[in-house]
Design a protein around this motif. Structure first.
Motif, short mmCIF file in Angstrom:
data_model
loop_
_atom_site.label_atom_id
_atom_site.label_comp_id
_atom_site.label_asym_id
_atom_site.label_seq_id
_atom_site.Cartn_x
_atom_site.Cartn_y
_atom_site.Cartn_z
N SER A 24 0.83 -1.21 0.00
CA SER A 24 0.00 0.00 0.00
C SER A 24 0.86 1.25 0.00
O SER A 24 0.53 2.24 -0.67
N ALA A 25 1.96 1.23 0.75
CA ALA A 25 2.86 2.38 0.81
C ALA A 25 3.51 2.63 -0.54
O ALA A 25 3.64 3.78 -0.98
N VAL A 26 3.91 1.57 -1.23
CA VAL A 26 4.51 1.70 -2.57
C VAL A 26 3.49 2.28 -3.55
O VAL A 26 3.85 3.02 -4.46
N ALA A 27 2.22 1.95 -3.34
CA ALA A 27 1.17 2.44 -4.24
C ALA A 27 1.03 3.96 -4.20
O ALA A 27 0.61 4.57 -5.19
N LEU A 28 1.38 4.57 -3.08
CA LEU A 28 1.20 6.03 -2.96
C LEU A 28 2.07 6.82 -3.92
O LEU A 28 1.54 7.62 -4.69
N PRO A 29 3.39 6.64 -3.92
CA PRO A 29 4.18 7.40 -4.90
C PRO A 29 3.89 6.99 -6.34
O PRO A 29 3.94 7.83 -7.26
N LEU A 30 3.57 5.71 -6.56
CA LEU A 30 3.19 5.29 -7.91
C LEU A 30 1.91 6.00 -8.35
O LEU A 30 1.81 6.48 -9.49
N GLY A 31 0.94 6.07 -7.45
CA GLY A 31 -0.32 6.76 -7.75
C GLY A 31 -0.10 8.24 -8.00
O GLY A 31 -0.68 8.83 -8.92
N TRP A 32 0.75 8.85 -7.20
CA TRP A 32 1.08 10.27 -7.39
C TRP A 32 1.72 10.47 -8.77
O TRP A 32 1.36 11.40 -9.49
N GLY A 33 2.65 9.58 -9.11
CA GLY A 33 3.32 9.71 -10.41
C GLY A 33 2.35 9.56 -11.57
O GLY A 33 2.40 10.34 -12.53
N HIS A 35 -0.90 10.11 -11.50
CA HIS A 35 -1.77 11.29 -11.51
C HIS A 35 -1.03 12.49 -12.10
O HIS A 35 -1.61 13.25 -12.89
N THR A 36 0.22 12.67 -11.72
CA THR A 36 1.00 13.80 -12.21
C THR A 36 1.20 13.72 -13.72
O THR A 36 1.13 14.74 -14.42
N LEU A 37 1.41 12.51 -14.23
CA LEU A 37 1.63 12.34 -15.67
C LEU A 37 0.36 12.46 -16.50
O LEU A 37 0.40 12.99 -17.61
N GLY A 38 -0.77 11.96 -15.97
CA GLY A 38 -1.97 11.92 -16.80
C GLY A 38 -3.28 12.15 -16.08
O GLY A 38 -4.34 11.87 -16.64
N GLY A 39 -3.21 12.62 -14.85
CA GLY A 39 -4.44 12.91 -14.11
C GLY A 39 -5.23 11.67 -13.77
O GLY A 39 -4.75 10.53 -13.85
N PHE A 40 -6.48 11.90 -13.42
CA PHE A 40 -7.37 10.81 -13.05
C PHE A 40 -7.52 9.77 -14.16
O PHE A 40 -7.53 8.56 -13.86
N PRO A 41 -7.63 10.17 -15.44
CA PRO A 41 -7.79 9.13 -16.48
C PRO A 41 -6.65 8.12 -16.50
O PRO A 41 -6.88 6.92 -16.65
N LEU A 42 -5.41 8.58 -16.32
CA LEU A 42 -4.28 7.65 -16.33
C LEU A 42 -4.31 6.75 -15.09
O LEU A 42 -4.03 5.56 -15.19
N LEU A 43 -4.66 7.30 -13.93
CA LEU A 43 -4.76 6.47 -12.73
C LEU A 43 -5.83 5.40 -12.92
O LEU A 43 -5.63 4.24 -12.54
N LEU A 44 -6.94 5.75 -13.53
CA LEU A 44 -8.02 4.80 -13.78
C LEU A 44 -7.57 3.68 -14.73
O LEU A 44 -7.76 2.50 -14.43
N ILE A 99 -2.47 17.68 -6.46
CA ILE A 99 -3.09 16.62 -5.65
C ILE A 99 -2.51 16.57 -4.24
O ILE A 99 -3.18 16.14 -3.30
N LEU A 100 -1.28 17.02 -4.06
CA LEU A 100 -0.66 16.96 -2.74
C LEU A 100 -1.25 17.99 -1.77
O LEU A 100 -1.06 17.87 -0.56
N VAL A 101 -2.00 18.96 -2.28
CA VAL A 101 -2.69 19.91 -1.41
C VAL A 101 -3.68 19.15 -0.52
O VAL A 101 -3.95 19.56 0.61
N MET A 102 -4.17 18.05 -1.02
CA MET A 102 -5.14 17.25 -0.27
C MET A 102 -4.44 16.17 0.57
O MET A 102 -4.94 15.07 0.73
N TRP A 103 -3.30 16.50 1.16
CA TRP A 103 -2.52 15.52 1.91
C TRP A 103 -3.31 14.86 3.04
O TRP A 103 -3.10 13.67 3.30
N PRO A 104 -4.24 15.54 3.72
CA PRO A 104 -5.00 14.80 4.75
C PRO A 104 -5.84 13.67 4.13
O PRO A 104 -6.02 12.63 4.75
#
Length: 164
Positions: A24-33, A35-44, A99-104
């Motif tokens: 789960s911890a590894v998923a966080l930076p991967l998810g951030w990356g 999202h950063t590259l392609g937003g929600f569509p790429l994460l989906l 997306i990091l603005v929503m850190w909580p």
């Protein structure tokens, strides 16, 4: 070999203790990356691809074994964690925000996903008890959906009751 790399997410599933938490911890930076590259569509799209590849890898890694869900398989945690992050990714993408603005929300998504994945309430436990590769993937998908709902509920509560 490829199935092992996918299933363990490049070896993260071999980290101890608590390989699921590491996944789960590894998923966080991967998810951030993603999202950063392609937003929600790429994460989906990445989440859907990871589900399909994870299902295949789990079938390969458990073939002929009695343990249908070995602890080193953590691709399911990655998929579930990305689902838990989806509301944050969508909101940031839709509003053009960092997306990091929503850190909580990230902390809530991680914590709620781990809670539901470990506790296995309702359909999470039912999926886990299937005893097959699909069940391995589905219990984390459902835990991720529960966590995503929790993230949304917490966001509404914070924005309506605290930040008003």
């Amino acid at each position: 070999m490829i199935a092992h790399l996918i299933g363990t997410v490049g070896g993260a599933g071999h980290l101890r203790p608590a390989p699921g938490t590491w996944g789960s911890a590894v998923a966080l930076p991967l998810g951030w990356g993603l999202h950063t590259l392609g937003g929600f569509p790429l994460l989906l799209v990445a989440g859907l691809a990871a589900f399909a590849l994870g299902w295949w890898a789990t079938i390969q890694m458990t073939a002929g074994k009695t343990d249908h869900d070995p602890s080193e398989i953590v691709i399911d945690e990655v998929v579930g964690q990305w689902i838990a992050l989806a509301p944050l990714s969508y909101a940031a993408w839709d509003r053009g925000m960092d997306i990091l603005v929503m850190w909580p929300g990230w902390i809530a998504a991680f914590t709620l996903f781990r809670l539901f994945d470990i506790w296995k309430p309702l359909w999470v436990g039912r999926a886990d008890r299937r005893g097959d590769a699909l069940g391995v993937m589905l219990d984390d998908v459902i835990a991720g959906v529960f966590a995503a709902i929790g993230v949304l509920v917490l966001a509404v509560l914070v924005h309506e009751l605290v930040l008003r």
